[in-house]
Design an enzyme around this catalytic site. Structure first.
Site, short mmCIF file in Angstrom:
data_model
loop_
_atom_site.label_atom_id
_atom_site.label_comp_id
_atom_site.label_asym_id
_atom_site.label_seq_id
_atom_site.Cartn_x
_atom_site.Cartn_y
_atom_site.Cartn_z
N THR A 93 -0.05 9.33 4.41
CA THR A 93 -0.04 10.27 5.53
C THR A 93 0.97 11.36 5.21
OG1 THR A 93 -0.49 8.47 7.08
CG2 THR A 93 0.38 10.52 8.01
N LYS A 168 -5.54 12.69 10.98
CA LYS A 168 -4.55 11.61 11.03
C LYS A 168 -3.35 12.00 11.90
CE LYS A 168 -2.11 8.00 9.81
NZ LYS A 168 -2.40 6.65 10.24
N LYS A 243 8.06 9.97 11.42
CA LYS A 243 7.58 10.91 10.39
C LYS A 243 6.28 11.56 10.84
CE LYS A 243 4.85 9.85 7.02
NZ LYS A 243 4.14 9.35 5.83
N1 LIG Z 1 2.49 0.82 7.29
C1 LIG Z 1 1.48 1.21 8.07
O1 LIG Z 1 1.10 0.53 9.04
C2 LIG Z 1 0.73 2.49 7.76
C3 LIG Z 1 -0.48 2.75 8.41
C4 LIG Z 1 -1.20 3.91 8.10
C5 LIG Z 1 -0.68 4.81 7.18
N2 LIG Z 1 0.54 4.56 6.58
C6 LIG Z 1 1.02 5.56 5.60
O2 LIG Z 1 0.78 5.04 4.30
C7 LIG Z 1 1.81 5.50 3.39
C8 LIG Z 1 2.44 4.29 2.71
O3 LIG Z 1 2.98 3.46 3.74
P1 LIG Z 1 3.54 1.99 3.42
O4 LIG Z 1 3.77 1.35 4.72
O5 LIG Z 1 2.69 1.33 2.38
O6 LIG Z 1 4.95 2.38 2.74
P2 LIG Z 1 5.82 1.51 1.73
O7 LIG Z 1 7.17 2.13 1.74
O8 LIG Z 1 5.65 0.06 2.02
O9 LIG Z 1 5.11 1.78 0.30
C9 LIG Z 1 5.27 2.95 -0.45
C10 LIG Z 1 5.39 2.54 -1.92
O10 LIG Z 1 5.42 3.71 -2.73
C11 LIG Z 1 6.29 3.44 -3.81
N3 LIG Z 1 6.68 4.70 -4.44
C12 LIG Z 1 7.45 5.69 -3.93
N4 LIG Z 1 7.54 6.71 -4.82
C13 LIG Z 1 6.80 6.34 -5.91
C14 LIG Z 1 6.51 6.96 -7.15
N5 LIG Z 1 6.99 8.15 -7.47
N6 LIG Z 1 5.73 6.30 -8.03
C15 LIG Z 1 5.24 5.06 -7.74
N7 LIG Z 1 5.49 4.41 -6.57
C16 LIG Z 1 6.26 5.06 -5.67
C17 LIG Z 1 7.43 2.66 -3.18
O11 LIG Z 1 8.18 1.94 -4.16
C18 LIG Z 1 6.69 1.76 -2.20
O12 LIG Z 1 6.36 0.49 -2.76
C19 LIG Z 1 2.78 6.33 4.24
O13 LIG Z 1 2.45 7.69 4.09
C20 LIG Z 1 2.51 5.85 5.66
O14 LIG Z 1 2.83 6.84 6.63
C21 LIG Z 1 1.24 3.41 6.84
#
Ligand SMILES: NC(=O)c1ccc[n+]([C@@H]2O[C@H](COP(=O)([O-])OP(=O)(O)OC[C@H]3O[C@@H](n4cnc5c(N)ncnc54)[C@H](O)[C@@H]3O)[C@@H](O)[C@H]2O)c1
Length: 296
Positions: A93, A168, A243
Site C-alpha cells: 500500500t 486502496k 500510514k
Molecule cells: N498487515 C496487514 O494486515 C496489511 C493488509 C493490507 C495491506 N498491507 C500492506 O502491505 C504492505 C506490507 O505489510 P506487512 O504487514 O507485510 O509488513 P511487514 O513489515 O510485516 O513486511 C514487510 C517486509 O518487507 C521487508 N523489506 C523491507 N525493505 C526491504 C527491501 N529493501 N528488500 C527486501 N525486503 C524488504 C521487511 O524486512 C519485512 O519483512 C504494507 O504496505 C502494508 O500497508 C498490510
C-alpha cells in the site's frame, strides 16, 4: 507454472508467496529479514541471499514492502536486473505518486507493470482470500490475473496506473473512520450499561453493520477471531492504519477533496501512535476513546 520472484516476505508477503508455491509456481523470495526468509522457506518458497539472485530467470516479480520509498528503491534496482517483458506487480500500500513513478521505471525498462494492493489482512493472506485492486493496462492485468487468483478471491481492475492504490487509499479511509465509529459506540454503550454482546447482536443485524464490527469487533467476545480476543496483537498494526490515513489526507490535499472525518480519524490514530501503540492492532484504539471520556 511460472518462475516468480517475491520481494518482501513479512506478515502479508510470506503467506502470499506461500500460496503461489502451493498453487504450483516456482517461487524464489528475498527479504532483508532472515526470520521472514526462514518462515517463507517453510511454506515452499526458495530463499535467495540477494535481490539479484531472487529475480534471476523470473518471469514475474512481486513486491510486498512497507512504503513507497521501499518500492521505488527496489523497483529501480530490479529494473536494471530483469529483461524487458518481465511483469512487475507491486502489492504494497503506497501513495498514488509512488505507484505512478514505479510504473514509469518499469516502462523505461520495457517491462509490464501493475499496482495491485490488497485488502483482507493477514487472515486473508494466509487463506488466499484477499481482495486485489489493480491499476495498469488491460494487458498487464490479464497477465497478472491468474497469479492474483492464487492469492485472492476478488480481483478488481480499477483503471490505469495508480488506480489500484487510489481505491486502496479510499477503502482504508472508510476502515479507519468506521473502526473509530464502532469503538465510540461500544464506549458509549458501556457508559449506558449495555453489554457488549447485546450491542453487537443489534448493530450487526441493523443499519450500524460494517466490517469493523462484524469481522474485527474491537471488544473481546462477540467475534472470536478478532484481535481484541488476543491482547490486540496485530492483525493490522495501528502504525500501518496511520500510514494509510496519512496517504488519504495527502491525496485529499493534492486533489482538493474534502474529507473531514478522514482528517479526524488521522488525528486520532496519530495520537494513538504517539502514545506508543503503533505496534498494536488498530482496533485497540477503543482504549484511547474510552479514556478520552474520563475526567482528567
Ligand atoms: N498487515 C496487514 O494486515 C496489511 C493488509 C493490507 C495491506 N498491507 C500492506 O502491505 C504492505 C506490507 O505489510 P506487512 O504487514 O507485510 O509488513 P511487514 O513489515 O510485516 O513486511 C514487510 C517486509 O518487507 C521487508 N523489506 C523491507 N525493505 C526491504 C527491501 N529493501 N528488500 C527486501 N525486503 C524488504 C521487511 O524486512 C519485512 O519483512 C504494507 O504496505 C502494508 O500497508 C498490510
Amino acid at each position: 507454472m511460472k518462475q516468480i520472484a517475491f520481494i518482501g516476505l513479512g506478515n502479508m508477503g510470506g503467506p502470499m508467496a506461500g500460496n503461489l508455491a502451493k498453487a504450483g509456481h516456482r517461487v524464489t523470495g528475498f527479504d532483508l529479514s532472515q526470520a521472514s526468509l526462514d518462515a517463507a522457506a517453510k511454506a515452499g518458497v526458495t530463499a535467495a541471499g540477494t535481490l539479484r539472485d531472487a529475480v534471476k530467470d523470473a518471469e514475474v516479480v512481486i513486491t510486498m514492502l512497507p512504503k513507497g520509498e521501499h518500492v521505488i528503491a527496489v523497483w529501480r534496482e530490479l529494473c536494471g536486473l530483469v529483461p524487458a517483458g518481465t511483469l512487475l506487480i507491486d502489492c504494497s500500500t503506497v501513495d498514488v505518486e509512488s505507484a505512478r513513478s514505479a510504473h514509469a521505471l518499469a516502462e523505461a525498462a520495457g517491462c509490464a507493470s501493475l499496482d495491485a494492493p490488497v485488502s483482507g489482512g493477514t487472515g486473508g493472506a494466509a487463506a488466499g482470500t484477499l481482495t486485489f485492486m489493480a491499476g495498469g493496462t488491460e494487458a498487464a492485468f490479464g497477465r497478472a490475473r491468474p497469479l492474483l487468483e492464487a492469492m485472492g478471491k476478488r480481483i478488481v481492475h480499477c483503471g490505469g496506473n495508480g488506480a489500484g492504490q487510489a481505491a486502496k487509499i479510499c477503502n482504508n479511509m472508510i476502515l479507519g473512520i468506521s473502526m473509530i465509529a464502532v469503538g465510540e459506540a461500544f464506549a458509549l454503550g458501556e457508559k449506558l450499561g449495555l453489554s457488549h454482546q447485546a450491542l453487537f447482536d443489534v448493530a450487526s443485524t441493523s443499519s450500524g453493520q460494517c466490517w469493523s464490527l462484524t469481522s474485527y469487533c474491537p471488544v473481546p467476545g462477540p467475534v472470536p477471531a478478532s484481535p481484541a480476543n488476543n491482547g490486540y496483537k496485530p492483525g493490522f498494526a495501528a502504525s500501518l492504519m496511520l500510514k494509510d490515513l496519512l496517504l488519504s489526507q495527502e491525496a485529499a490535499a493534492a486533489s482538493g477533496a474534502s474529507t473531514p472525518l478522514g482528517a479526524a480519524a488521522t488525528g486520532l490514530y496519530a495520537a494513538f501512535d504517539k502514545d506508543g501503540n503503533g505496534g498494536r492492532d488498530f482496533s485497540a484504539i477503543i482504549e484511547m476513546l474510552r479514556r478520552e471520556g474520563e475526567p482528567d
